[in-house]
Design an enzyme around this catalytic site. Structure first.
Site, mmCIF file in Angstrom:
data_model
loop_
_atom_site.group_PDB
_atom_site.id
_atom_site.type_symbol
_atom_site.label_atom_id
_atom_site.label_comp_id
_atom_site.label_asym_id
_atom_site.label_seq_id
_atom_site.Cartn_x
_atom_site.Cartn_y
_atom_site.Cartn_z
ATOM 1 N N THR A 1 0.809 -1.215 0.000
ATOM 2 C CA THR A 1 0.000 0.000 0.000
ATOM 3 C C THR A 1 0.840 1.261 0.000
ATOM 4 O OG1 THR A 1 -1.807 -1.104 1.077
ATOM 5 C CG2 THR A 1 -1.726 1.242 1.373
ATOM 6 N N TYR B 1 -8.247 0.347 -3.850
ATOM 7 C CA TYR B 1 -7.034 0.818 -4.504
ATOM 8 C C TYR B 1 -6.223 -0.388 -4.948
ATOM 9 C CZ TYR B 1 -4.828 -0.555 -0.185
ATOM 10 O OH TYR B 1 -4.395 -1.296 0.869
ATOM 11 N N THR C 1 1.517 -4.459 4.255
ATOM 12 C CA THR C 1 1.385 -4.781 5.676
ATOM 13 C C THR C 1 0.749 -6.151 5.927
ATOM 14 O OG1 THR C 1 -0.740 -3.646 5.797
ATOM 15 C CG2 THR C 1 1.212 -2.357 6.373
ATOM 16 N N ASP C 2 0.015 -6.676 4.939
ATOM 17 C CA ASP C 2 -0.712 -7.940 5.167
ATOM 18 C C ASP C 2 0.204 -9.055 5.664
ATOM 19 O OD1 ASP C 2 -2.963 -6.669 4.259
ATOM 20 O OD2 ASP C 2 -3.234 -7.897 2.469
ATOM 21 N N LYS D 1 -0.056 -8.002 12.983
ATOM 22 C CA LYS D 1 -1.056 -7.062 12.449
ATOM 23 C C LYS D 1 -2.383 -7.318 13.158
ATOM 24 C CE LYS D 1 -3.001 -5.206 8.175
ATOM 25 N NZ LYS D 1 -2.975 -5.129 6.720
ATOM 26 N N GLU E 1 -2.766 -29.994 27.328
ATOM 27 C CA GLU E 1 -3.940 -30.870 27.155
ATOM 28 C C GLU E 1 -3.673 -31.958 26.119
ATOM 29 O OE1 GLU E 1 -8.072 -29.308 27.322
ATOM 30 O OE2 GLU E 1 -7.064 -27.376 27.179
HETATM 31 N N1 GLU Z 1 -2.888 -6.116 0.607
HETATM 32 C C1 GLU Z 1 -1.993 -5.020 0.637
HETATM 33 C C2 GLU Z 1 -0.581 -5.445 0.998
HETATM 34 O O1 GLU Z 1 -0.326 -6.103 1.960
HETATM 35 C C3 GLU Z 1 -2.554 -3.990 1.491
HETATM 36 C C4 GLU Z 1 -2.035 -3.918 2.856
HETATM 37 C C5 GLU Z 1 -1.029 -2.821 3.051
HETATM 38 O O2 GLU Z 1 0.010 -2.727 2.421
HETATM 39 O O3 GLU Z 1 -1.344 -2.082 3.919
HETATM 40 O O4 GLU Z 1 0.292 -5.109 0.241
#
Ligand code: GLU
Length: 344
Positions: free
Chosen positions: A28, A41, A107-108, A180, A301
């Site tokens: 992103t 986007y 970020t994913d 995350k 367990e």
């Molecule tokens: N799906 C995208 C990625 O991980 C959006 C998440 C992001 O970068 O914030 O590249």
């Protein structure tokens, strides 16, 4: 990809600022939407040079070069790209003129790449991953300040020996602890396991701790000469989970399976029986948890000793999978693999 090795700032002999290399992979932070308030986007639309052009202030704190290693949304990150990234970082950081590296990433799956680099980079110097929750075209895009702060951390000698770091939203996270936690908020990364490594505010850093687990310069894992990793699957536990998911994984060629277990790494009785059978066939079974914090202990367990299972200790399923993939690059006993989960 284009722009390999592009020099982006003054490299004149008079410029004594630390030299930092930006390795761009997409996400992103390089994403673009048609309007500044649109939620939809496309990730990975901008080059590293364009991202840096949005933050000219980085030229005041470091001499920068950029390399575009990939340009993908991180849901499309691959081990092939991650291995290339680790090898390139090892090459760059072996150069005494380079102070640190920043990796821009979606970020994913950032926590997976951070954990992978934490295990495979062979350097004490800072390796910083960063990204953005808002595309570069959005109102209050968070990418430019994240990039500025990341360059500040990568250029900071005090950031050394702390393993791979993630710098987002003024926080410095360690690769082992972070996860995350929010699909859309800029405050998405938290370090619920062991807390933050530090903070960074407009480039001013403060550090609270060093990670106590093995990483980077103390790690035994090495991707030199490695092109692919063994298949390890993740199976998510839930009420009435179908036990034949285990059989499907084994039939598909998995050398290891991580159970994202309920609670302390639990699964229903039918799945436990199939998992024990898979373990007898030589597939390495790791019990992790779908719960975001806390440890998965041995023989709580589930009788790990009897079934030949591994407890993931502090690693969540995605990170446990990466450790197991690297562990399976060589012959190891179950006891040794369990020890890796306590050490890393
Ligand atoms: N799906 C995208 C990625 O991980 C959006 C998440 C992001 O970068 O914030 O590249």
């Amino acid at each position: 990809m284009a722009t390999t090795g592009t020099l982006l700032t003054s490299n004149s002999p008079g410029n004594k600022l630390p030299r930092v290399i930006i390795l761009a992979t997409g996400g992103t932070i390089a994403g673009a939407a048609e309007s500044s308030t649109q939620t939809g986007y496309v990730s990975g639309q901008m080059t590293v040079a364009a991202m840096l052009a949005a933050v000219p202030e980085t030229n005041d704190i470091a001499r920068l070069s950029g390399e575009q290693l990939a340009n993908v949304g991180s849901q499309d990150m691959t081990f092939k790209i991650m291995i290339t990234l680790a090898k390139r970082i090892n090459e760059l950081l072996a150069d005494e003129n380079i102070s640190g590296v920043v990796v821009t990433h979606g970020t994913d799956t950032m926590e997976e790449t951070a954990h992978f680099l934490n295990l495979t980079v062979k350097s004490r110097k800072p390796v910083v991953l960063t990204g953005a929750m808002r595309p570069a075209t959005a109102v209050s895009a968070d990418g430019p300040l994240n990039l500025f702060n990341s360059v500040a951390v990568a250029a900071d000698p005090q950031a050394a020996e702390r393993g791979a770091l993630v710098v987002m939203n003024d926080r410095i996270h360690g690769a082992h602890s972070l996860t995350k936690t929010n699909t859309t908020s800029v405050e998405t990364f938290l370090s619920p396991l062991n807390g933050l490594i530090g903070t960074v505010n407009y480039g001013h850093t403060r550090y609270f701790r060093k990670p106590f687990r093995r990483h980077t310069f103390l790690s035994e894992f090495d991707v030199d000469g490695v092109a692919t990793l063994p298949r390890v699957d993740i199976i998510y536990a839930c009420i009435d989970m179908p036990a034949d998911l285990i059989d499907g994984s084994v039939a598909g060629g998995a050398r290891g399976i991580v159970i994202a277990g309920d609670g302390n790494g639990n699964m229903n009785t039918a799945t436990l029986e199939r998992a024990a059978r898979a373990a007898q066939q030589g597939v390495v079974l790791v019990r992790s948890s779908r719960v975001p914090t806390g440890r998965v202990g041995r023989n709580v367990e589930v009788d790990d000793d009897r079934h030949g299972f591994i407890a993931s200790d502090e690693l969540n399923p995605a990170k446990a999978r990466i450790l197991l993939m690297l562990a399976l690059l060589k012959e190891r006993s179950l006891k040794d693999i369990q020890q890796l989960f306590f050490d890393y």
